[in-house]
Design an enzyme around this catalytic site. Sequence first.
Site: not given
Ligand code: FBP
Length: 266
Positions: A144, A174
Amino acid sequence: MKLAGMDKLVKKGKTILLAYDAGLEHGPIDFNMNNIDPASIVQLAEKGGINGLVLHHGVAEKYFPTKEKKVPLIIKLNGKTKLRKGDPLSQQVCSVDRALRLGADAVGYTLYPGSMYEQVMFQEFCAIVEKCHRLGVPVIAWVYPRGQGVEETSTDTIAYAARIALELGADFAKINFNGDFEGFKWACKAAGKTRVLMVGGGKTDDLTFLTRLRRAIDAGATGIAVGRNVWQHETPLKMLAAVKEVVYNDKSPEEALKKLSAISAP
Ligand code: FBP
Protein backbone atom coordinates in the site's frame (compact mmCIF):
# COMPACT_ATOMS: atom_id res chain seq x y z
CA MET A 1 12.14 -21.94 -6.57
CA LYS A 2 8.92 -23.85 -5.77
CA LEU A 3 7.81 -23.43 -2.18
CA ALA A 4 6.22 -26.47 -0.56
CA GLY A 5 3.49 -24.31 0.97
CA MET A 6 2.24 -22.84 -2.33
CA ASP A 7 -0.07 -25.73 -3.24
CA LYS A 8 -2.62 -24.97 -0.53
CA LEU A 9 -2.78 -21.34 -1.56
CA VAL A 10 -3.55 -21.97 -5.20
CA LYS A 11 -6.57 -23.77 -6.65
CA LYS A 12 -7.05 -24.02 -10.43
CA GLY A 13 -4.22 -21.50 -10.64
CA LYS A 14 -6.18 -19.01 -8.54
CA THR A 15 -6.32 -17.77 -4.93
CA ILE A 16 -9.08 -16.50 -2.67
CA LEU A 17 -8.16 -15.30 0.81
CA LEU A 18 -10.56 -14.01 3.44
CA ALA A 19 -8.89 -11.14 5.31
CA TYR A 20 -9.95 -10.53 8.89
CA ASP A 21 -7.21 -8.28 10.23
CA ALA A 22 -9.48 -5.24 10.28
CA GLY A 23 -9.99 -5.40 14.05
CA LEU A 24 -6.44 -4.13 14.49
CA GLU A 25 -6.12 -2.09 11.30
CA HIS A 26 -9.46 -0.27 11.50
CA GLY A 27 -11.03 -1.17 14.85
CA PRO A 28 -14.53 -2.47 15.64
CA ILE A 29 -16.06 0.33 13.56
CA ASP A 30 -15.94 -2.15 10.65
CA PHE A 31 -17.99 -4.74 12.53
CA ASN A 32 -21.59 -5.51 13.45
CA MET A 33 -23.00 -7.86 16.06
CA ASN A 34 -22.35 -10.88 13.81
CA ASN A 35 -18.95 -10.31 12.32
CA ILE A 36 -17.36 -8.89 15.46
CA ASP A 37 -17.18 -12.47 16.70
CA PRO A 38 -14.06 -14.08 15.20
CA ALA A 39 -15.66 -17.51 15.62
CA SER A 40 -18.24 -16.62 12.97
CA ILE A 41 -15.47 -15.68 10.52
CA VAL A 42 -13.50 -18.86 11.16
CA GLN A 43 -16.70 -20.81 10.45
CA LEU A 44 -17.33 -18.79 7.29
CA ALA A 45 -13.84 -19.47 5.97
CA GLU A 46 -14.15 -23.17 6.82
CA LYS A 47 -17.47 -23.50 5.01
CA GLY A 48 -16.32 -21.26 2.16
CA GLY A 49 -13.86 -23.70 0.60
CA ILE A 50 -11.26 -21.01 -0.12
CA ASN A 51 -7.46 -20.86 -0.03
CA GLY A 52 -6.98 -19.19 3.30
CA LEU A 53 -8.07 -17.09 6.24
CA VAL A 54 -5.91 -14.13 7.29
CA LEU A 55 -5.75 -13.43 11.02
CA HIS A 56 -3.51 -11.72 13.51
CA HIS A 57 -1.93 -14.05 16.04
CA GLY A 58 -4.13 -13.04 18.99
CA VAL A 59 -7.33 -14.00 17.20
CA ALA A 60 -5.76 -17.15 15.76
CA GLU A 61 -4.60 -18.27 19.20
CA LYS A 62 -8.08 -18.01 20.70
CA TYR A 63 -10.32 -18.95 17.77
CA PHE A 64 -8.47 -20.94 15.12
CA PRO A 65 -8.68 -24.73 15.55
CA THR A 66 -5.04 -25.46 14.72
CA LYS A 67 -5.39 -29.18 15.44
CA GLU A 68 -8.54 -29.63 13.34
CA LYS A 69 -7.68 -27.18 10.64
CA LYS A 70 -10.25 -27.03 7.81
CA VAL A 71 -8.91 -23.98 5.99
CA PRO A 72 -5.33 -22.79 5.43
CA LEU A 73 -4.21 -20.12 7.88
CA ILE A 74 -2.25 -16.98 7.04
CA ILE A 75 -0.88 -15.04 9.98
CA LYS A 76 -0.39 -11.34 9.47
CA LEU A 77 3.00 -10.62 11.05
CA ASN A 78 2.80 -6.85 11.33
CA GLY A 79 0.02 -4.44 12.13
CA LYS A 80 -0.84 -0.92 13.17
CA THR A 81 -3.90 1.05 14.18
CA LYS A 82 -5.65 3.95 12.49
CA LEU A 83 -5.20 6.03 15.62
CA ARG A 84 -1.74 7.38 14.85
CA LYS A 85 -1.60 9.92 12.03
CA GLY A 86 1.23 10.79 9.64
CA ASP A 87 3.46 8.53 7.59
CA PRO A 88 2.56 4.93 8.33
CA LEU A 89 4.92 2.52 10.08
CA SER A 90 3.71 -1.01 10.65
CA GLN A 91 6.17 -3.25 12.44
CA GLN A 92 6.26 -6.90 13.28
CA VAL A 93 3.96 -7.98 16.10
CA CYS A 94 4.35 -11.73 15.65
CA SER A 95 7.38 -13.88 14.87
CA VAL A 96 7.54 -16.43 12.07
CA ASP A 97 8.09 -19.17 14.67
CA ARG A 98 4.97 -18.20 16.57
CA ALA A 99 2.93 -18.06 13.38
CA LEU A 100 4.09 -21.55 12.46
CA ARG A 101 3.25 -22.86 15.94
CA LEU A 102 -0.27 -21.48 15.42
CA GLY A 103 -0.50 -23.55 12.25
CA ALA A 104 0.24 -20.88 9.64
CA ASP A 105 0.53 -22.11 6.05
CA ALA A 106 1.75 -18.69 4.93
CA VAL A 107 2.44 -15.30 6.45
CA GLY A 108 1.41 -11.78 5.50
CA TYR A 109 3.04 -8.38 5.95
CA THR A 110 1.91 -4.87 4.97
CA LEU A 111 4.46 -2.62 3.29
CA TYR A 112 3.91 1.12 2.99
CA PRO A 113 6.33 2.24 0.27
CA GLY A 114 6.58 6.02 0.13
CA SER A 115 6.32 6.35 3.90
CA MET A 116 9.34 7.93 5.58
CA TYR A 117 9.61 4.59 7.39
CA GLU A 118 9.69 2.39 4.30
CA GLN A 119 13.24 1.18 5.00
CA VAL A 120 12.25 -0.11 8.44
CA MET A 121 9.47 -2.19 6.91
CA PHE A 122 11.59 -3.33 3.96
CA GLN A 123 14.29 -4.59 6.30
CA GLU A 124 11.86 -6.47 8.52
CA PHE A 125 10.02 -7.88 5.54
CA CYS A 126 13.17 -9.15 3.83
CA ALA A 127 14.31 -10.94 6.99
CA ILE A 128 10.88 -12.61 7.12
CA VAL A 129 11.11 -13.62 3.45
CA GLU A 130 14.56 -15.09 3.98
CA LYS A 131 13.44 -17.20 6.92
CA CYS A 132 10.12 -18.26 5.39
CA HIS A 133 11.62 -19.29 2.08
CA ARG A 134 14.23 -21.38 3.86
CA LEU A 135 11.27 -23.18 5.46
CA GLY A 136 9.16 -23.39 2.28
CA VAL A 137 6.55 -20.95 3.64
CA PRO A 138 4.96 -18.47 1.18
CA VAL A 139 4.93 -14.76 2.00
CA ILE A 140 2.10 -12.43 1.01
CA ALA A 141 2.84 -8.71 0.80
CA TRP A 142 0.06 -6.17 1.20
CA VAL A 143 1.66 -3.32 -0.76
CA TYR A 144 0.00 0.00 0.00
CA PRO A 145 2.00 3.02 -1.21
CA ARG A 146 1.30 5.77 1.32
CA GLY A 147 2.89 8.87 2.71
CA GLN A 148 3.28 12.54 1.96
CA GLY A 149 2.94 13.29 -1.73
CA VAL A 150 2.22 9.69 -2.73
CA GLU A 151 -0.55 9.36 -5.30
CA GLU A 152 -1.88 6.12 -3.85
CA THR A 153 -4.28 5.22 -6.60
CA SER A 154 -2.39 6.33 -9.70
CA THR A 155 -1.68 3.58 -12.21
CA ASP A 156 2.08 4.20 -12.02
CA THR A 157 2.00 3.88 -8.24
CA ILE A 158 0.03 0.62 -8.42
CA ALA A 159 2.49 -0.87 -10.93
CA TYR A 160 5.32 0.29 -8.67
CA ALA A 161 3.67 -1.47 -5.72
CA ALA A 162 3.50 -4.69 -7.72
CA ARG A 163 7.14 -4.43 -8.69
CA ILE A 164 8.26 -3.70 -5.14
CA ALA A 165 6.69 -7.00 -4.07
CA LEU A 166 8.70 -8.87 -6.71
CA GLU A 167 11.92 -7.04 -5.92
CA LEU A 168 11.63 -7.79 -2.20
CA GLY A 169 10.80 -11.48 -2.64
CA ALA A 170 7.05 -11.71 -2.02
CA ASP A 171 5.18 -14.69 -3.43
CA PHE A 172 1.93 -12.73 -3.61
CA ALA A 173 1.36 -8.99 -3.93
CA LYS A 174 -1.92 -7.64 -2.71
CA ILE A 175 -2.44 -4.41 -4.61
CA ASN A 176 -5.14 -1.91 -5.33
CA PHE A 177 -7.09 -1.89 -8.62
CA ASN A 178 -8.07 1.62 -9.67
CA GLY A 179 -10.28 0.51 -12.56
CA ASP A 180 -7.66 1.17 -15.26
CA PHE A 181 -7.70 -2.19 -17.06
CA GLU A 182 -4.61 -1.65 -19.24
CA GLY A 183 -2.82 -0.13 -16.28
CA PHE A 184 -3.57 -3.20 -14.15
CA LYS A 185 -2.32 -5.48 -16.94
CA TRP A 186 0.93 -3.52 -16.78
CA ALA A 187 1.02 -3.84 -12.99
CA CYS A 188 0.58 -7.62 -13.24
CA LYS A 189 3.42 -7.74 -15.78
CA ALA A 190 5.54 -5.65 -13.42
CA ALA A 191 4.93 -8.21 -10.67
CA GLY A 192 6.56 -10.92 -12.82
CA LYS A 193 6.40 -14.31 -11.06
CA THR A 194 4.90 -12.73 -7.95
CA ARG A 195 1.18 -13.50 -8.01
CA VAL A 196 -1.14 -10.52 -7.87
CA LEU A 197 -4.15 -10.41 -5.56
CA MET A 198 -6.68 -7.60 -5.81
CA VAL A 199 -7.44 -5.57 -2.70
CA GLY A 200 -11.10 -5.98 -1.76
CA GLY A 201 -11.64 -2.47 -0.44
CA GLY A 202 -14.61 -0.89 1.29
CA LYS A 203 -18.06 -2.44 0.91
CA THR A 204 -19.78 -1.67 -2.39
CA ASP A 205 -22.86 -3.13 -4.07
CA ASP A 206 -22.55 -6.72 -5.28
CA LEU A 207 -22.42 -6.05 -9.00
CA THR A 208 -19.84 -3.27 -8.73
CA PHE A 209 -17.60 -5.43 -6.57
CA LEU A 210 -17.87 -8.55 -8.74
CA THR A 211 -17.36 -6.55 -11.92
CA ARG A 212 -14.16 -5.02 -10.50
CA LEU A 213 -12.99 -8.48 -9.54
CA ARG A 214 -13.75 -9.90 -13.01
CA ARG A 215 -11.78 -7.09 -14.66
CA ALA A 216 -8.82 -7.48 -12.31
CA ILE A 217 -8.65 -11.23 -13.02
CA ASP A 218 -8.97 -10.63 -16.76
CA ALA A 219 -6.10 -8.16 -16.52
CA GLY A 220 -3.85 -10.77 -14.92
CA ALA A 221 -4.59 -10.93 -11.19
CA THR A 222 -4.55 -14.49 -9.89
CA GLY A 223 -7.11 -13.82 -7.20
CA ILE A 224 -8.25 -11.64 -4.34
CA ALA A 225 -7.72 -11.09 -0.64
CA VAL A 226 -11.08 -9.78 0.47
CA GLY A 227 -12.50 -8.70 3.79
CA ARG A 228 -15.36 -6.24 4.07
CA ASN A 229 -17.11 -7.05 0.79
CA VAL A 230 -17.61 -10.56 2.12
CA TRP A 231 -18.00 -10.42 5.88
CA GLN A 232 -19.98 -7.15 5.85
CA HIS A 233 -22.36 -8.71 3.31
CA GLU A 234 -25.79 -9.66 4.62
CA THR A 235 -25.19 -13.23 3.38
CA PRO A 236 -21.40 -13.65 3.56
CA LEU A 237 -21.34 -17.29 2.50
CA LYS A 238 -23.36 -16.49 -0.61
CA MET A 239 -21.04 -13.65 -1.46
CA LEU A 240 -18.06 -15.96 -1.03
CA ALA A 241 -19.78 -18.41 -3.39
CA ALA A 242 -20.16 -15.63 -5.96
CA VAL A 243 -16.50 -14.68 -5.61
CA LYS A 244 -15.58 -18.33 -6.21
CA GLU A 245 -17.67 -18.37 -9.38
CA VAL A 246 -15.70 -15.43 -10.76
CA VAL A 247 -12.25 -16.47 -9.59
CA TYR A 248 -12.21 -20.28 -9.81
CA ASN A 249 -14.91 -20.88 -12.43
CA ASP A 250 -14.23 -17.93 -14.70
CA LYS A 251 -17.86 -16.75 -14.61
CA SER A 252 -19.12 -13.28 -15.44
CA PRO A 253 -20.32 -11.06 -12.59
CA GLU A 254 -23.89 -11.48 -13.83
CA GLU A 255 -23.59 -15.28 -13.85
CA ALA A 256 -22.03 -15.21 -10.40
CA LEU A 257 -24.91 -13.07 -9.12
CA LYS A 258 -27.48 -15.51 -10.51
CA LYS A 259 -25.74 -18.41 -8.87
CA LEU A 260 -25.56 -16.38 -5.69
CA SER A 261 -29.31 -15.89 -5.47
CA ALA A 262 -29.89 -19.60 -6.12
CA ILE A 263 -27.76 -20.84 -3.25
CA SER A 264 -29.59 -21.44 -0.01
CA ALA A 265 -26.61 -20.84 2.28
CA PRO A 266 -27.02 -17.99 4.79
P1 FBP B 1 -10.84 -5.27 2.71
O1 FBP B 1 -11.21 -6.25 1.62
O2 FBP B 1 -11.90 -5.15 3.73
O3 FBP B 1 -10.38 -3.97 2.12
O4 FBP B 1 -9.63 -5.90 3.48
C1 FBP B 1 -8.43 -5.91 2.94
C2 FBP B 1 -7.40 -5.19 3.78
O5 FBP B 1 -6.16 -5.22 3.11
C3 FBP B 1 -7.20 -5.76 5.12
O6 FBP B 1 -6.45 -6.92 5.05
C4 FBP B 1 -6.56 -4.60 5.81
O7 FBP B 1 -6.77 -4.61 7.14
C5 FBP B 1 -7.26 -3.44 5.24
O8 FBP B 1 -7.72 -3.83 3.99
C6 FBP B 1 -6.41 -2.22 5.11
O9 FBP B 1 -7.25 -1.17 4.86
P2 FBP B 1 -6.80 0.32 4.63
O10 FBP B 1 -6.65 0.46 3.15
O11 FBP B 1 -7.90 1.14 5.15
O12 FBP B 1 -5.51 0.51 5.36
